[in-house]
Design a protein around this motif. Structure first.
Motif, PDB file in Angstrom:
ATOM      1  N   MET A  94       2.545 -50.483  21.909  1.00 11.44           N
ATOM      2  CA  MET A  94       2.509 -52.016  22.903  1.00 11.44           C
ATOM      3  C   MET A  94       2.034 -52.676  23.887  1.00 11.44           C
ATOM      4  N   LEU A  95       1.189 -51.956  24.976  1.00 11.73           N
ATOM      5  CA  LEU A  95       0.833 -52.112  25.413  1.00 11.73           C
ATOM      6  C   LEU A  95      -0.394 -52.672  24.871  1.00 11.73           C
ATOM      7  N   PHE A  96      -1.383 -52.254  23.524  1.00 10.61           N
ATOM      8  CA  PHE A  96      -2.192 -52.527  23.778  1.00 10.61           C
ATOM      9  C   PHE A  96      -2.596 -53.973  22.695  1.00 10.61           C
ATOM     10  N   PHE A  97      -0.583 -53.967  22.020  1.00  5.63           N
ATOM     11  CA  PHE A  97      -1.030 -55.349  21.129  1.00  5.63           C
ATOM     12  C   PHE A  97      -1.024 -56.071  22.269  1.00  5.63           C
ATOM     13  N   SER A 110     -11.901 -51.394  24.618  1.00  3.39           N
ATOM     14  CA  SER A 110     -13.574 -50.426  25.425  1.00  3.39           C
ATOM     15  C   SER A 110     -13.127 -49.862  26.650  1.00  3.39           C
ATOM     16  N   ILE A 111     -11.821 -50.643  27.051  1.00  4.83           N
ATOM     17  CA  ILE A 111     -11.201 -50.118  27.701  1.00  4.83           C
ATOM     18  C   ILE A 111     -10.304 -49.308  28.022  1.00  4.83           C
ATOM     19  N   ASN A 112      -9.598 -48.770  26.524  1.00  9.38           N
ATOM     20  CA  ASN A 112      -9.161 -48.006  26.037  1.00  9.38           C
ATOM     21  C   ASN A 112      -9.643 -46.170  26.320  1.00  9.38           C
ATOM     22  N   PHE A 113     -11.234 -46.863  26.552  1.00  4.88           N
ATOM     23  CA  PHE A 113     -11.650 -45.645  26.805  1.00  4.88           C
ATOM     24  C   PHE A 113     -11.778 -44.057  28.182  1.00  4.88           C
ATOM     25  N   LEU A 114     -11.189 -45.307  28.433  1.00  8.58           N
ATOM     26  CA  LEU A 114     -11.080 -44.899  29.839  1.00  8.58           C
ATOM     27  C   LEU A 114      -9.610 -43.473  30.489  1.00  8.58           C
ATOM     28  N   ALA A 115      -9.020 -43.880  29.009  1.00  7.17           N
ATOM     29  CA  ALA A 115      -7.492 -43.093  28.764  1.00  7.17           C
ATOM     30  C   ALA A 115      -8.091 -41.315  29.100  1.00  7.17           C
ATOM     31  N   PRO A 116      -9.442 -41.030  28.089  1.00  9.81           N
ATOM     32  CA  PRO A 116      -9.762 -39.264  27.768  1.00  9.81           C
ATOM     33  C   PRO A 116     -10.813 -39.445  29.701  1.00  9.81           C
ATOM     34  N   LEU A 117     -11.196 -40.101  30.428  1.00  7.32           N
ATOM     35  CA  LEU A 117     -12.055 -39.844  31.698  1.00  7.32           C
ATOM     36  C   LEU A 117     -10.529 -39.321  32.929  1.00  7.32           C
ATOM     37  N   ILE A 118      -9.464 -40.391  32.647  1.00  5.04           N
ATOM     38  CA  ILE A 118      -8.291 -40.163  33.541  1.00  5.04           C
ATOM     39  C   ILE A 118      -7.688 -38.705  32.983  1.00  5.04           C
ATOM     40  N   VAL A 119      -7.564 -38.857  32.133  1.00  4.31           N
ATOM     41  CA  VAL A 119      -6.803 -37.544  31.887  1.00  4.31           C
ATOM     42  C   VAL A 119      -8.118 -35.836  32.440  1.00  4.31           C
ATOM     43  N   LEU A 120      -8.826 -36.273  32.294  1.00  4.10           N
ATOM     44  CA  LEU A 120     -10.232 -35.643  33.418  1.00  4.10           C
ATOM     45  C   LEU A 120      -9.817 -34.947  33.955  1.00  4.10           C
ATOM     46  N   ALA A 121      -9.348 -36.132  34.821  1.00  2.00           N
ATOM     47  CA  ALA A 121      -9.588 -36.902  36.366  1.00  2.00           C
ATOM     48  C   ALA A 121      -8.231 -35.748  37.139  1.00  2.00           C
ATOM     49  N   ASP A 157      -9.318 -62.817  30.121  1.00  2.00           N
ATOM     50  CA  ASP A 157      -7.369 -63.400  30.396  1.00  2.00           C
ATOM     51  C   ASP A 157      -7.798 -62.578  31.836  1.00  2.00           C
ATOM     52  N   PRO A 158      -7.367 -62.770  33.023  1.00  2.00           N
ATOM     53  CA  PRO A 158      -7.149 -61.307  33.651  1.00  2.00           C
ATOM     54  C   PRO A 158      -5.402 -60.551  33.535  1.00  2.00           C
ATOM     55  N   ALA A 159      -5.068 -61.094  32.529  1.00  2.00           N
ATOM     56  CA  ALA A 159      -3.763 -60.806  32.473  1.00  2.00           C
ATOM     57  C   ALA A 159      -3.927 -59.425  31.213  1.00  2.00           C
ATOM     58  N   GLY A 160      -4.794 -60.034  30.405  1.00  2.00           N
ATOM     59  CA  GLY A 160      -5.021 -59.074  29.401  1.00  2.00           C
ATOM     60  C   GLY A 160      -5.245 -57.784  30.101  1.00  2.00           C
ATOM     61  N   THR A 161      -6.458 -57.985  30.724  1.00  2.17           N
ATOM     62  CA  THR A 161      -6.865 -56.709  31.682  1.00  2.17           C
ATOM     63  C   THR A 161      -6.114 -55.773  32.136  1.00  2.17           C
ATOM     64  N   LEU A 162      -5.247 -56.298  32.950  1.00  2.37           N
ATOM     65  CA  LEU A 162      -4.238 -55.610  33.146  1.00  2.37           C
ATOM     66  C   LEU A 162      -3.609 -55.234  32.686  1.00  2.37           C
ATOM     67  N   LEU A 166      -3.667 -50.674  31.931  1.00  3.62           N
ATOM     68  CA  LEU A 166      -2.049 -50.182  31.491  1.00  3.62           C
ATOM     69  C   LEU A 166      -1.915 -49.648  30.306  1.00  3.62           C
ATOM     70  N   THR A 167      -2.830 -49.807  29.071  1.00  2.00           N
ATOM     71  CA  THR A 167      -2.530 -49.209  28.056  1.00  2.00           C
ATOM     72  C   THR A 167      -3.886 -48.017  28.083  1.00  2.00           C
TER      73      THR A 167
END
Length: 307
Positions: A94-97, A110-121, A157-162, A166-167
């Motif tokens: 829902m967040l990504f759509f 490209s922002i989604n690829f932060l997710a595995p790095l967040i898991v490692l952190a 768009d800043p809202a899209g970045t936010l 969150l995604t």
């Protein structure tokens, strides 16, 4: 995971890589379908898209997996963890759509690829794993790459970045939950992934049923096919990933996950004529490089531990 499929290592590795790349195209097809459907025309609402996406996913998994494996495929050892994974997956969808409503497909991916790095952190706290400085450095470098993509003056768009950030957090939660259900058959997890999302969307149907009724007579046949295709592409993408990891070790497949940037950029250009500029590609390259580098470091670390 299911038992590996027999065959020569080189051939199985090649087949695994090709299946993973195909899964990236399928998942990008899901994302592109959602972005198109939520556009001004046809203007399908988020809840209706998710209802159909998870409903079709559930039907496809039930009619393909149950006849082959029986009703035992529904049994899991950690139902609460499966439910948590399904809920986090629905939240990420829902967040990504919503993100795609504001951002081009490639930049959002490209922002989604932060997710595995967040898991490692956060692994020392979330997964009780030893802390490693290399993981935190990789997460910081990946975040730097995302900041380059969403920099002021990028036109995003800043809202899209936010919503994109969150995604990534929701995806990180999904990945952590996936570790906790790894004891179950992946086909069982595939069924639960759709079933949990479908159950939530059906329970919340009274809040948006009028959107579904109004939509029934407004969509053309091709638009209905795109809507139904969201469930098909999502189910196919996850199924192909299961087949890929049965044939090839995850450490060898890790770099090829970033191929989704290519498929997302290609579909974004073909459908909406949206293509990242050179500076955005630099940020995307930084994100991918940080992920691939830490993947290689983790592989060497695990290999040394086994030795």
């Amino acid at each position: 995971m299911p038992p590996p499929i027999a065959g020569t290592p080189a051939r199985q590795t090649l087949v695994g890589v090709l299946l993973l790349v195909a899964s990236m195209w399928a998942l990008s097809g899901l994302d592109a379908s959602g972005k198109y459907l939520m556009g001004p025309d046809p203007g399908v609402t988020l809840f209706v898209v998710c209802l159909v996406r998870y409903g079709v996913h559930t039907v496809l998994t039930m009619v393909t997996i149950i006849p082959a494996r029986g009703w035992k495929a529904l049994r899991c050892s950690r139902p609460q963890a499966q439910a948590a994974r399904g809920l986090s997956m629905l939240a990420a969808t829902m967040l990504f759509f919503t993100t795609l409503h504001y951002l081009p497909l490639s930049q959002a991916t490209s922002i989604n690829f932060l997710a595995p790095l967040i898991v490692l952190a956060i692994a020392p706290w979330a997964l009780k794993e030893p802390p490693f400085l290399s993981r935190w450095i990789a997460a910081g470098v990946g975040l730097l790459g995302v900041l380059v993509v969403v920099r002021p003056g990028s036109g995003l768009d800043p809202a899209g970045t936010l919503f994109g950030l969150l995604t990534a957090c929701a995806l990180a939660s999904q990945y952590i939950a996936s570790r906790r259900v790894a004891v179950d058959d992946p086909y069982t997890t595939l069924i639960w992934s759709g079933a949990v999302g479908s159950a939530v969307m059906v329970l919340t149907l009274p809040f948006y049923w009028h959107d579904l009724v109004l939509l029934s007579g407004r969509l053309s046949l091709p638009q209905w096919l795109v809507l139904l295709g969201t469930g098909f592409w999502g189910c196919l993408g996850h199924f192909l990933q299961i087949q890929a990891y049965r044939r090839t070790p995850a450490s060898l497949l890790a770099p090829f996950v970033y191929f989704q940037i290519v498929s997302a950029a290609a579909l974004g250009w073909l459908i909406w004529k949206q293509f990242p500029d050179l500076v955005s590609w630099l940020g995307i390259a930084i994100v991918c490089a940080s992920g691939i580098t830490i993947g290689l470091i983790e592989w060497r670390r695990s290999h040394a531990a086994r030795a």
